[in-house]
Scaffold this motif. Structure first.
Motif, mmCIF file in Angstrom:
data_model
loop_
_atom_site.group_PDB
_atom_site.id
_atom_site.type_symbol
_atom_site.label_atom_id
_atom_site.label_comp_id
_atom_site.label_asym_id
_atom_site.label_seq_id
_atom_site.Cartn_x
_atom_site.Cartn_y
_atom_site.Cartn_z
ATOM 1 N N MET A 1 1.131 2.171 19.759
ATOM 2 C CA MET A 1 -0.027 1.263 19.811
ATOM 3 C C MET A 1 0.315 -0.131 19.326
ATOM 4 O O MET A 1 -0.195 -1.120 19.834
ATOM 5 C CB MET A 1 -1.138 1.810 18.910
ATOM 6 N N LEU A 2 1.151 -0.198 18.291
ATOM 7 C CA LEU A 2 1.445 -1.489 17.676
ATOM 8 C C LEU A 2 2.790 -2.060 18.129
ATOM 9 O O LEU A 2 3.227 -3.087 17.622
ATOM 10 C CB LEU A 2 1.434 -1.355 16.150
ATOM 11 N N ARG B 1 6.002 4.516 28.743
ATOM 12 C CA ARG B 1 5.490 5.889 28.769
ATOM 13 C C ARG B 1 6.474 6.756 29.549
ATOM 14 O O ARG B 1 6.672 6.558 30.750
ATOM 15 C CB ARG B 1 4.118 5.906 29.438
ATOM 16 N N ARG C 1 0.814 6.153 17.033
ATOM 17 C CA ARG C 1 0.452 5.012 16.193
ATOM 18 C C ARG C 1 1.485 3.894 16.324
ATOM 19 O O ARG C 1 1.148 2.719 16.291
ATOM 20 C CB ARG C 1 0.333 5.469 14.742
ATOM 21 N N LEU D 1 7.224 -3.239 7.137
ATOM 22 C CA LEU D 1 6.266 -4.304 7.446
ATOM 23 C C LEU D 1 6.859 -5.687 7.198
ATOM 24 O O LEU D 1 6.540 -6.641 7.905
ATOM 25 C CB LEU D 1 4.997 -4.119 6.618
ATOM 26 N N GLY E 1 0.813 -1.207 0.000
ATOM 27 C CA GLY E 1 0.000 0.000 0.000
ATOM 28 C C GLY E 1 0.844 1.253 0.000
ATOM 29 O O GLY E 1 2.072 1.206 0.016
ATOM 30 N N GLU F 1 0.675 7.806 23.412
ATOM 31 C CA GLU F 1 0.503 6.525 22.735
ATOM 32 C C GLU F 1 0.300 6.803 21.247
ATOM 33 O O GLU F 1 -0.821 6.898 20.753
ATOM 34 C CB GLU F 1 -0.704 5.763 23.314
ATOM 35 N N LEU G 1 -9.013 12.076 12.298
ATOM 36 C CA LEU G 1 -8.190 10.883 12.529
ATOM 37 C C LEU G 1 -6.753 11.266 12.835
ATOM 38 O O LEU G 1 -6.085 10.645 13.653
ATOM 39 C CB LEU G 1 -8.254 9.975 11.297
ATOM 40 N N ARG G 2 -6.260 12.262 12.142
ATOM 41 C CA ARG G 2 -4.917 12.784 12.401
ATOM 42 C C ARG G 2 -5.022 14.226 12.834
ATOM 43 O O ARG G 2 -5.957 14.927 12.450
ATOM 44 C CB ARG G 2 -4.059 12.709 11.135
ATOM 45 N N TRP H 1 5.248 -0.528 25.180
ATOM 46 C CA TRP H 1 5.254 0.930 25.169
ATOM 47 C C TRP H 1 5.705 1.417 26.548
ATOM 48 O O TRP H 1 5.075 1.113 27.562
ATOM 49 C CB TRP H 1 3.860 1.480 24.846
ATOM 50 N N CYS I 1 1.007 5.453 1.624
ATOM 51 C CA CYS I 1 0.509 6.324 2.684
ATOM 52 C C CYS I 1 -0.574 7.238 2.094
ATOM 53 O O CYS I 1 -0.679 7.370 0.875
ATOM 54 C CB CYS I 1 1.647 7.148 3.271
ATOM 55 N N ALA J 1 -6.262 11.411 25.576
ATOM 56 C CA ALA J 1 -5.094 10.564 25.353
ATOM 57 C C ALA J 1 -3.795 11.352 25.465
ATOM 58 O O ALA J 1 -2.725 10.761 25.607
ATOM 59 C CB ALA J 1 -5.180 9.914 23.969
ATOM 60 N N VAL J 2 -3.872 12.669 25.410
ATOM 61 C CA VAL J 2 -2.671 13.494 25.583
ATOM 62 C C VAL J 2 -2.383 13.570 27.082
ATOM 63 O O VAL J 2 -3.283 13.858 27.874
ATOM 64 C CB VAL J 2 -2.896 14.911 25.007
ATOM 65 N N LEU K 1 6.338 3.012 12.620
ATOM 66 C CA LEU K 1 5.264 2.355 11.874
ATOM 67 C C LEU K 1 4.292 3.375 11.292
ATOM 68 O O LEU K 1 3.165 3.054 10.954
ATOM 69 C CB LEU K 1 4.511 1.380 12.796
ATOM 70 N N ASP K 2 4.731 4.603 11.173
ATOM 71 C CA ASP K 2 3.822 5.661 10.700
ATOM 72 C C ASP K 2 4.570 6.635 9.800
ATOM 73 O O ASP K 2 4.709 7.807 10.105
ATOM 74 C CB ASP K 2 3.233 6.401 11.910
#
Lengths: 569, 259
Positions: free
Chosen positions: A207-208, A214, A204, A187, A83, A202, A497-498, A212, A85, A540-541, A177-178
């Motif tokens: 998350m994966l 913090r 992107r 990948l 894919g 957290e 989303l972003r 993580w 971006c 989430a911030v 990963l972003d």
């Protein structure tokens, strides 16, 4: 005997009865069909469907692209073997962006630059290249050697990382990963390494990640310094991130030569190497020393805050010209902003990718013609130095072909052909039809970056700024291209989303303390300056932090880990 | 909409979406908009009035502080079975379930814009055209010739890239086949996903990756208790992610305004 009254009664009954049949309701439906065929709605052009192949020039990942075209007009882009971006998927819209720069004072700028160059002493002319590693970068270096000027880049010794050789990767805020590297490469390597992400939010990537960690906002450098003392330090094969300590830590971990290498470039003609100016990091240039600065931000992959550039300019009457696709970047500050072609209008090669440890050569071919009125930065700079660089890309391709090493992969048929089996013309044609040349890593010599010696001094942790009047710490978003498709409203405006480039995100408690609400306009204030932003409230911030968008306006006043304040307006 | 082909067994196209692989990049959303000629947002559009046939929501486990974890969930029309709620409420017969493919189709030319279907859809996967579709000058040249732009005042939604289905069918017929080659029919969001989180195929064909992964233990569907028989299967190994199978819409009601 039927009379006239019976005929009327029959007709009336028929009309009344018709309302109890489907007929009028079907008529209503069909009326809707007619009424909704509106002439004002755009009609897609029709024609023969063709496919063209190229490489995405928006970032050094240079993903392979298949363009679906109606006639010669691309109508959609897709990745080859993976894919793309969202920026790459919609790049065929960029030529039509309303904010695109299409006109500029080219003649006046040419005259002013020529006049200024004649007045200045050696060393006072410079080109700042914000996408180094391309063939045009060598043209700039040759031109600056001829003019006794400086060739400037954001970093002088870029490195490449081999994720496929890593077992454990510790990333300190890197968007692995972003959009960090080539998505297909990352990948493919991902199942084989353990990813630990140390970050205040957290993201992107966090998350994966497998783990993580913090960390407090603004403590990236302190965390990086603590890595050698971590219990699992011996298992780490690679550390990624922007903290200044990371190159030295990778050296201590023995990553150089295993997972970290000097970023390799494709071969260039010998004559270019002999007559090229050295690569100089902008930060190493003495302050107030540049009288004429040419900035190539047409395909920029990073942004240097304007105050850092301004500090290098002479105090008296400096001349700065920027080659840009939009007025949103340095064009806000410079006297001349000259319009350039934008991908996919340009013929250009792709700079080496951060996750590719062997030399590659790929070019982006024009899918649509550039409009009248735009100019080529390479032509401008080479004309200033009296160089001929019109065929530089072909000369580079011939130099690659001359090595007779490696192979070329053509996207249309997924066929790999050894370079030994191709003529120079066939190689050039393959590159223009959509292909990439790779040389196996075994043929290259790897070394540590020259700027990093084994006796490197201990990195300096920046002094924390006072938090009395600026209570929040900035967390910056990954870089985004200067010009993005109008369709990016899908992820910036219609879904959030972003984080949009002009927005900041705050924890609800901080938003209340700052007196701002979700969607409100506000001022982002730092030690350097302030700029207008829009606010997103997001639990989430972490409290005490503010995620800031990647617009040039925000980056001009707000670096990573800057102390900031959000003020309502 | 499409007559059932008696020579070919009926397909039942569906998707599996691996939530644990989705990084929320948004490629699926813009690829869908490019493929289906969905226009950029009007200046006044918001996350409640925009057009996003597939939309990625950010969800979290509800914890605070260091225990908080998030995930991204792409939500599109779930392509319910024959008793799709949107079909039964439409007064205009503008919605139907194609018996040959199982795809829930929307005919904007028939739609009167009453939005009953939007109210009936338990997944909130239908969108209303509040504005005329407009593109910046010149950008209309990049429209997909296989899909007609819709007018203001109608509802639209995911149709599994029906233009691509037509193209694949035409290719199959031209080659003398009755069945579509699965490699020829891949929706834009599946093709665009850089992390390979979305798979598409015929759920009736046990040989497909989609059919196989739809029946894995970590697979689930949204709001299965409503018996709408959706054809979008989600996958996650995290229990708190699987909780979304009970929510009307991921993240709904949370203070988090993203997604």
């Amino acid at each position: 005997m039927r009379n006239r009254r019976d005929i009327f009664k029959f007709a009336g009954g028929a009309v009344a009865g018709a309302f109890f049949t489907p007929a009028p309701w079907r008529l209503l439906t069909d009326t809707a069909l007619w009424s909704e065929n509106w002439p004002g709605i755009s009609r897609p052009a029709r024609g023969e469907i063709r496919y063209k192949f190229t490489n995405c020039a928006l970032c050094p990942a240079g993903c392979a692209v298949r363009a679906r075209c109606v006639g010669d007009q691309p109508v959609s882009l897709a990745g080859v073997g993976g894919g793309l971006c969202p920026f790459g998927l919609t790049a065929h819209h960029l030529p039509y962006h309303p904010a695109r720069l299409k006109q500029g004072p080219i003649q006046q700028a040419t005259a002013a630059v020529s006049q200024k160059a004649a007045q200045l002493a050696p060393g006072a002319i410079a080109v700042l290249d914000l996408n180094p590693g391309r063939t045009v970068s060598w043209t700039y270096r040759r031109a600056m050697a001829s003019l006794k000027g400086l060739y400037l880049t954001p970093e002088s010794h870029p490195v490449a990382y081999d994720l496929s050789a890593a077992k454990t990767v510790l990333s300190i805020g890197a968007p692995l990963l972003d959009g960090w590297g080539t998505p297909a490469n990352v990948l493919a390597a991902r199942p084989n390494f353990r990813l630990i992400q140390a970050e205040a939010v957290e993201s992107r990537t966090a998350m994966l990640a497998d783990e993580w960690i913090r960390i407090a906002p603004g403590t990236e450098s302190a965390f990086a310094q603590s890595i050698p003392s971590l219990a699992y330090a011996k298992d780490i094969s690679l550390v990624l991130g922007d903290a200044p300590e990371i190159p030295e830590i990778n050296r201590q971990l023995g990553a150089y030569g295993k997972t970290v290498f000097a970023r390799p470039e494709a071969p260039v003609p010998e004559s270019w190497i002999k007559n090229a100016a050295a690569v100089t990091e902008l930060a190493r240039v003495p302050d107030h020393s540049i009288g004429l600065l040419l900035i190539d931000e047409s395909t920029a992959v990073s942004y240097i805050p304007w105050h850092q550039i301004q500090r290098k300019l002479v105090r008296e009457n400096p001349l700065v010209v920027t080659f840009a696709v939009t007025r949103g970047g340095y064009a806000r500050y410079t006297k001349y902003a000259l319009p350039t072609a934008v991908y996919p209008e340009v013929l250009d090669d792709i700079a080496p990718a951060v996750d590719c440890v062997h030399p590659t050569f790929r070019i982006a071919v024009p899918l649509v013609p550039a409009p009248a009125g735009v100019m080529n930065p390479s032509d401008f700079v080479s004309a200033l130095a009296g160089l001929s660089a019109a065929n530089a890309l072909r000369e580079r391709a011939d130099a690659v072909h001359h090595t007779a090493q490696g192979a070329i992969l053509t996207y249309a048929d997924a066929k790999q052909t050894s370079l030994k089996d191709l003529s120079a013309d066939a190689f050039w044609k393959s590159l223009n039809d959509g292909a990439r040349w790779d040389r196996p890593p075994g043929l290259s010599k790897w070394d540590r970056p020259p700027g990093l010696s084994s006796s490197a001094p201990a990195p300096r942790i920046p002094e924390p700024e006072s938090s009395a009047d600026l209570p929040l710490v900035a967390i910056r978003q990954p870089y985004t291209p200067a010009l993005v498709s109008p369709l990016m409203t899908k992820i910036y405006q219609e879904s959030n989303l972003r984080l949009a480039p002009n927005r900041v995100a705050l924890h609800p408690a901080d938003a209340r303390a700052s007196g701002v609400s979700n969607g409100a306009r506000a001022i982002l204030q730092t030690r350097i300056g302030k700029c207008a932003v829009e606010v997103t409230v997001d639990p989430a911030v972490p409290p005490g932090a503010v995620q800031v968008g990647a617009s040039p306006g925000i980056q001009d006043v707000c670096g990573p880990s800057s102390r900031v304040k959000v003020v309502s307006v | 909409m499409i007559a059932e082909n008696k020579k070919t067994p009926a397909a039942r196209y569906g998707m599996t979406i691996d939530v644990d692989r989705c990084n929320g990049c948004g490629s699926c959303m813009v690829a869908c908009a490019v493929e289906n000629n969905v226009p950029p947002a009007a200046a006044a559009a918001t996350d409640r009035t925009g057009l996003t046939w597939i939309r990625v929501f950010k969800i979290d486990n509800g914890a605070e502080g260091t225990e908080r974890r998030s995930a991204f969930v792409p939500v599109l029309c779930q392509h319910c079975g024959k008793d799709a709620p949107c079909v039964s409420v439409c007064p205009q017969q503008a919605v139907d379930v194609d018996p040959a493919t199982g795809i829930v189709g929307q005919m904007p030319e028939r739609c009167l814009g009453c939005r009953y279907c939007m109210a009936a859809c338990p997944y909130h996967a239908r969108y209303f055209n509040w504005w005329d579709p407009t593109w910046p000058a010149g950008m209309e040249k990049t429209l997909n010739p296989d899909v007609a732009p819709r007018m203001r005042g109608v509802v639209e939604k995911c149709n599994f890239c029906h233009g691509r289905w037509h193209a694949a069918k035409a290719k199959a017929v031209a080659n003398g086949n009755t069945a579509i080659d699965p490699a020829d029919y891949i929706p834009a969001c599946v093709e665009a996903c850089p992390s390979g989180a979305i798979h598409f195929g015929d759920l009736n064909d046990p040989a497909t990756e989609t059919a196989r992964s739809a029946h894995l233990p970590d697979s689930f569907r949204m709001l299965e208790s409503l018996a709408t028989d959706p054809k979008i299967y989600y996958r996650s190994k995290k229990n708190w992610v699987r909780e979304i199978s009970r929510a009307p819409r991921p993240g709904l009601g949370k203070e988090n305004s993203r997604g």
